[in-house]
Design an enzyme around this catalytic site. Sequence first.
Site, PDB file in Angstrom:
ATOM      1  N   GLU A  42     -66.609 -20.147 -24.128  1.00  6.30           N
ATOM      2  CA  GLU A  42     -65.552 -19.425 -24.841  1.00  6.30           C
ATOM      3  C   GLU A  42     -65.912 -19.394 -26.317  1.00  6.30           C
ATOM      4  OE1 GLU A  42     -61.634 -20.905 -23.834  1.00  6.30           O
ATOM      5  OE2 GLU A  42     -62.141 -21.115 -21.714  1.00  6.30           O
TER       6      GLU A  42
HETATM    7  O1  G3I Z   1     -48.797 -10.474 -21.493  1.00  7.32           O
HETATM    8  C1  G3I Z   1     -47.707 -10.984 -22.270  1.00  7.32           C
HETATM    9  C2  G3I Z   1     -46.911  -9.856 -22.828  1.00  7.32           C
HETATM   10  O2  G3I Z   1     -46.319  -9.151 -21.764  1.00  7.32           O
HETATM   11  C3  G3I Z   1     -45.844 -10.423 -23.773  1.00  7.32           C
HETATM   12  O3  G3I Z   1     -45.159  -9.385 -24.379  1.00  7.32           O
HETATM   13  C4  G3I Z   1     -46.504 -11.277 -24.857  1.00  7.32           C
HETATM   14  C5  G3I Z   1     -45.480 -11.930 -25.774  1.00  7.32           C
HETATM   15  O4  G3I Z   1     -45.930 -13.173 -26.253  1.00  7.32           O
HETATM   16  O5  G3I Z   1     -47.226 -12.290 -24.224  1.00  7.32           O
HETATM   17  C6  G3I Z   1     -48.262 -11.807 -23.403  1.00  7.32           C
HETATM   18  O6  G3I Z   1     -48.924 -12.879 -22.834  1.00  7.32           O
HETATM   19  C7  G3I Z   1     -49.776 -13.608 -23.687  1.00  7.32           C
HETATM   20  C8  G3I Z   1     -51.176 -13.572 -23.079  1.00  7.32           C
HETATM   21  O7  G3I Z   1     -52.040 -14.401 -23.824  1.00  7.32           O
HETATM   22  C9  G3I Z   1     -51.761 -12.168 -23.030  1.00  7.32           C
HETATM   23  O8  G3I Z   1     -51.933 -11.687 -24.311  1.00  7.32           O
HETATM   24  C10 G3I Z   1     -49.281 -15.039 -23.777  1.00  7.32           C
HETATM   25  O9  G3I Z   1     -48.055 -15.066 -24.472  1.00  7.32           O
HETATM   26  C11 G3I Z   1     -50.298 -15.901 -24.502  1.00  7.32           C
HETATM   27  O10 G3I Z   1     -49.884 -17.259 -24.433  1.00  7.32           O
HETATM   28  C12 G3I Z   1     -51.633 -15.766 -23.816  1.00  7.32           C
HETATM   29  O11 G3I Z   1     -52.562 -16.497 -24.553  1.00  7.32           O
HETATM   30  C13 G3I Z   1     -53.765 -16.802 -23.890  1.00  7.32           C
HETATM   31  C14 G3I Z   1     -53.919 -18.326 -23.827  1.00  7.32           C
HETATM   32  O12 G3I Z   1     -55.205 -18.651 -23.304  1.00  7.32           O
HETATM   33  C15 G3I Z   1     -52.883 -18.981 -22.938  1.00  7.32           C
HETATM   34  O13 G3I Z   1     -53.128 -18.689 -21.602  1.00  7.32           O
HETATM   35  C16 G3I Z   1     -54.897 -16.176 -24.667  1.00  7.32           C
HETATM   36  O14 G3I Z   1     -54.827 -14.757 -24.558  1.00  7.32           O
HETATM   37  C17 G3I Z   1     -56.246 -16.652 -24.130  1.00  7.32           C
HETATM   38  O15 G3I Z   1     -57.271 -16.217 -24.980  1.00  7.32           O
HETATM   39  C18 G3I Z   1     -56.259 -18.167 -24.089  1.00  7.32           C
HETATM   40  O16 G3I Z   1     -57.479 -18.568 -23.482  1.00  7.32           O
HETATM   41  C19 G3I Z   1     -57.682 -19.990 -23.406  1.00  7.32           C
HETATM   42  C20 G3I Z   1     -58.530 -20.265 -22.187  1.00  7.32           C
HETATM   43  O17 G3I Z   1     -57.928 -19.715 -21.046  1.00  7.32           O
HETATM   44  C21 G3I Z   1     -58.766 -21.764 -22.015  1.00  7.32           C
HETATM   45  N1  G3I Z   1     -59.321 -22.339 -23.218  1.00  7.32           N
HETATM   46  C22 G3I Z   1     -58.639 -22.074 -24.435  1.00  7.32           C
HETATM   47  C23 G3I Z   1     -58.463 -20.568 -24.624  1.00  7.32           C
HETATM   48  C24 G3I Z   1     -57.814 -20.253 -25.919  1.00  7.32           C
HETATM   49  O18 G3I Z   1     -56.522 -20.778 -25.960  1.00  7.32           O
END
Ligand code: G3I
Length: 376
Positions: free
Chosen positions: A263
């Site tokens: 990542e």
């Molecule tokens: O899809 C919803 C959307 O419908 C909504 O309106 C919006 C409002 O907050 O949220 C959207 O979802 C978000 C999603 O990303 C898609 O953008 C979540 O809130 C947000 O928490 C989520 O964050 C992701 C995070 O992991 C948590 O799962 C990041 O994109 C993603 O890059 C990140 O990736 C992680 C790896 O899986 C594991 N290692 C760490 C890395 C970075 O945190």
Amino acid sequence: MNKKYFYSALVLILLMATSCQKKEEKIVKPEGLRDVFKDNFLIGAALNVNQILEKDSVQSALIASEFNSVTPENVMKSMLIHPQKDTFNFEIPDKLVALAEKNDMHVQGHTLVWHSQLSPFFKEITDSTEMVEVLTNHINTIVGRYKGKIDAWDVVNEALNDDGTLRKTVFLDVLGEDYLSLVFKIAEKVDPNVELYYNDYSMTNPSKRAGAIKMIKRMQELGTKVNGIGMQGHWDLDTPSLEEIEKSIVDYADLGIKVAITELDVSVIPMPWDFTGADVNVKFESGDATMNPYPNKLPDSIQVKLANRYADIFKLFLKHQDKISRVTLWGVNDGESWKNDWPINGRTNYPLLFDRNNGKKKAYYSIVNLKADSKE
Ligand code: G3I
């Protein structure tokens, strides 16, 4: 036709054929990163929903020509792919797999067992037999569906604390510390050919590294197949040091397993206080403008610093290419990176190889040039 005309026509046809062939030879496909590093390691990107659905044709073409591995940034996390005990959402994950097949790409499944973005029903389980049943169904259904199509899985994600001890999760609480072996074995049984990885951040920190090594050794003692370690590369301009990155790659490879840089993104804006890592559950208030120093444009001096940092770490990856299976960027362009919203919302960061218009940054050329230099 008299002889003279016959031979003139023949010469003309031959000349035309040769010139067509030359033209064909001249059509050289521009080299993407996947070509540049084809003899070294896979080069991948995490894709978001819009990218999986190929909403932007320019970006889709870029993804296809630059990368030969893809990881779903979010859509295979349990909360999304398996939101309720008896409900699975395969529509978008299927599209990711189809996109990879179309473009001859490796697919890294991410992730089967993770305490974060976890479907609520897992958290309600207190009985070990039930937990094993539910995990078995979770893994059998997902890994089974993509058997032969997904090449490798991040089986367990982020099971360790920074001090190297096992993180307190519902899996640890209910199943005890050998739950990692248990879930790896379930995955292996469903698809004996799929590669199985343990994936985590801050894997260059000495205490976490020691904990990870101890954990993998324990799994190996229990006869568990572990193909590799995923070192998340959520790094910044100065940390971790090249020495710690190198030591980690070497020490993990000494376990007899592959190392993937899973990542990668290099933040150029400040972290609040001395906070490190990539725990998505830790967030800070927006703070003052000093915390968002480049809201409009990245100054050239920092662009160069970023390019040098990328060059340095890729030099290391090339040096240890015999140990490294894959390098995956966590996103495609700066505008879409999670680093704009973590650990403070709404900042402007520049951690990737492509800018907000999908243009190649100095950092992109800095890593490509490493290979050009080595050809000279
Ligand atoms: O899809 C919803 C959307 O419908 C909504 O309106 C919006 C409002 O907050 O949220 C959207 O979802 C978000 C999603 O990303 C898609 O953008 C979540 O809130 C947000 O928490 C989520 O964050 C992701 C995070 O992991 C948590 O799962 C990041 O994109 C993603 O890059 C990140 O990736 C992680 C790896 O899986 C594991 N290692 C760490 C890395 C970075 O945190």
